[in-house]
Design a protein around this motif. Structure first.
Motif, mmCIF file in Angstrom:
data_model
loop_
_atom_site.group_PDB
_atom_site.id
_atom_site.type_symbol
_atom_site.label_atom_id
_atom_site.label_comp_id
_atom_site.label_asym_id
_atom_site.label_seq_id
_atom_site.Cartn_x
_atom_site.Cartn_y
_atom_site.Cartn_z
ATOM 1 N N ASP A 124 24.317 3.678 27.161
ATOM 2 C CA ASP A 124 24.070 2.185 27.134
ATOM 3 C C ASP A 124 22.876 1.629 26.307
ATOM 4 O O ASP A 124 23.098 0.385 25.667
ATOM 5 C CB ASP A 124 24.151 1.476 28.384
ATOM 6 N N SER A 174 34.569 0.013 24.702
ATOM 7 C CA SER A 174 33.736 -0.223 25.819
ATOM 8 C C SER A 174 32.700 -1.378 25.243
ATOM 9 O O SER A 174 31.949 -1.855 25.909
ATOM 10 C CB SER A 174 32.884 0.876 26.084
ATOM 11 N N GLU A 208 34.874 2.631 34.522
ATOM 12 C CA GLU A 208 33.568 2.227 33.975
ATOM 13 C C GLU A 208 33.779 1.094 32.838
ATOM 14 O O GLU A 208 32.786 0.480 32.491
ATOM 15 C CB GLU A 208 32.899 3.502 33.036
ATOM 16 N N LEU A 209 34.872 1.007 32.574
ATOM 17 C CA LEU A 209 35.371 -0.304 31.862
ATOM 18 C C LEU A 209 35.236 -1.502 32.709
ATOM 19 O O LEU A 209 36.033 -1.751 33.372
ATOM 20 C CB LEU A 209 36.659 -0.451 30.953
ATOM 21 N N THR A 254 25.370 -0.338 23.081
ATOM 22 C CA THR A 254 26.416 -0.989 23.647
ATOM 23 C C THR A 254 26.531 -2.331 23.633
ATOM 24 O O THR A 254 25.252 -2.937 24.087
ATOM 25 C CB THR A 254 26.529 -0.231 25.052
ATOM 26 N N LYS A 287 25.123 7.715 31.159
ATOM 27 C CA LYS A 287 25.599 6.473 30.486
ATOM 28 C C LYS A 287 24.654 5.396 30.544
ATOM 29 O O LYS A 287 24.142 5.024 29.537
ATOM 30 C CB LYS A 287 26.921 6.232 31.217
ATOM 31 N N ARG A 318 39.884 4.351 34.394
ATOM 32 C CA ARG A 318 38.694 4.195 33.544
ATOM 33 C C ARG A 318 37.763 3.041 34.430
ATOM 34 O O ARG A 318 37.288 1.971 33.598
ATOM 35 C CB ARG A 318 38.887 3.591 32.214
#
Length: 374
Positions: free
Chosen positions: A178, A322, A349-350, A255, A173, A347
């Motif tokens: 990203d 995201s 990662e959010l 991202t 990620k 989640r």
């Protein structure tokens, strides 16, 4: 009488000769209809499976002889190169320089002549190790653990049509996703697949398309195999992946580096003045989620809000974006706060997720007031 008898015999002979001539003419035309001859060296599925590796060995090439569009782009054996038989003479530069390399041609099954024709052409060019997988693509797809590869054109067309699919980026990620990814793709790094597989849809028939860093990257193939083991039945791999997408569709989606939302006093809460400012100046910059029941939502909500009742949020949490902040609202801050912590659990990662802590009253016209929590 004798003359008549002779004339009749001559007429019979003439007719017989004409019939024989017609038959001979018909037989002479037959080879044009059946010019296809099966190639002399046909291999089976086990042979193909043995040689399909990721990446492919340098001295092995798997070649799809079907038309590039629509056949190859919408599904082909992973790692296969497209050299349509109709374009063979124009594309010989794609063949390996080493005439001893193993070439395996395939097309649409036992009734398809394209792979046999291409194999004969390759042999005529001096290639010494040429095979035909006569059962072809249908046989490959008949195996439950097998999946097809698709091309950038197909992925883009599905996105343009709004096809209900989940696009999964299997790369790390932070280091790769990203920095840039295909629009709408979710991040499930293969090395953390078990940790994040909850993002996959509950519907095991949903279309899943995995991709990673190109033809030398194994991550998407590993993740696809794991998804199939989980019971997903419509799994594909965009094997050319991220580099091919950039080349075909242009600049990838990065991202979004969203400006941090000003937080409130409570963990995860949004500052009230910040909330008002965003709704007044840039409501599209956040995803506003009303987590009240559907009936409450219908009686009046904020204009830009969507409705995901808190009781349904767990099943839909994977749909949260995201690339922009998510802000949960309700009537008192209780259910919105519950939603915030649910995201933290499911989640993590959010990072840009908030809730409105306080008493929110909404009019039918979309007007609202906020009172500080008691």
């Amino acid at each position: 009488m004798k003359a008549n008898r002779i004339f009749s015999m001559l007429l019979i002979v003439a007719l017989a000769g004409a019939l024989l001539s017609g038959c001979a003419g018909h037989q002479a035309a037959a080879p044009a209809e059946s010019a296809f001859k099966p190639f002399h060296d046909v291999v089976d599925m086990a042979f193909v499976e043995q040689h399909v590796t990721i990446p492919m060995a340098e001295n092995v090439m798997l070649i799809d002889s079907r038309p590039y569009k629509p056949k190859y782009i919408e599904g082909h054996i992973p790692m296969a190169v497209s050299i349509p038989d109709s374009q063979f003479a124009k594309m010989t530069d794609k063949l390996p320089a080493d005439k001893n390399a193993l070439l395996i041609f395939y097309c649409g099954g036992l009734k398809c002549a394209l792979s046999h024709k291409s194999a004969a052409k390759a042999e005529a060019l001096g290639y010494k190790n040429v095979k035909v997988f006569a059962e072809g693509y249908p046989k490959w797809m008949s195996v439950k653990s097998h999946y097809p590869s698709v091309s950038a054109e197909w992925v883009k067309s599905q996105m343009d049509k709004g096809t209900d699919m989940v696009l999964v980026d299997s790369r790390p990620k932070r280091k790769q996703y990203d920095q840039g990814h295909i629009p709408s793709a979710i991040s499930i790094p293969d090395m953390q697949f078990d940790e994040h597989k909850g993002q996959l849809p509950p519907d095991k028939n949903k279309l899943l398309v995995f991709y990673c860093g190109g033809l030398h990257c194994t991550l998407s193939h590993k993740s696809a195999a794991k998804a199939i083991t989980m019971g997903y039945t419509n799994v594909k791999v965009f094997a050319e992946g991220y580099p091919a997408w950039v080349a075909y569709a242009g600049k990838p989606a990065a991202t979004a580096k969203t400006t941090a939302v000003k937080a409130g006093q409570e963990e995860g809460s949004i500052d009230h003045d910040e909330f008002r400012r965003i709704l007044a100046e840039a409501p599209e910059s956040i995803l506003l989620v009303d987590v009240r029941d559907a009936e409450e939502y219908k009686r009046g909500t904020l204009k830009s809000a969507i409705n995901i009742p808190v009781d349904e949020l767990e099943g839909k949490i994977k749909t949260l974006p995201s690339d922009k902040p998510v802000v949960f609202i309700c009537g008192t801050g209780a259910r919105s706060g519950e939603s915030f912590y649910m995201v933290q659990d499911l989640r993590p990662e959010l990072k840009n997720v908030y809730y409105l802590d306080g008493e929110l009253t909404i009019g039918k016209d979309g007007s609202y007031t906020i009172k500080k929590p008691q």
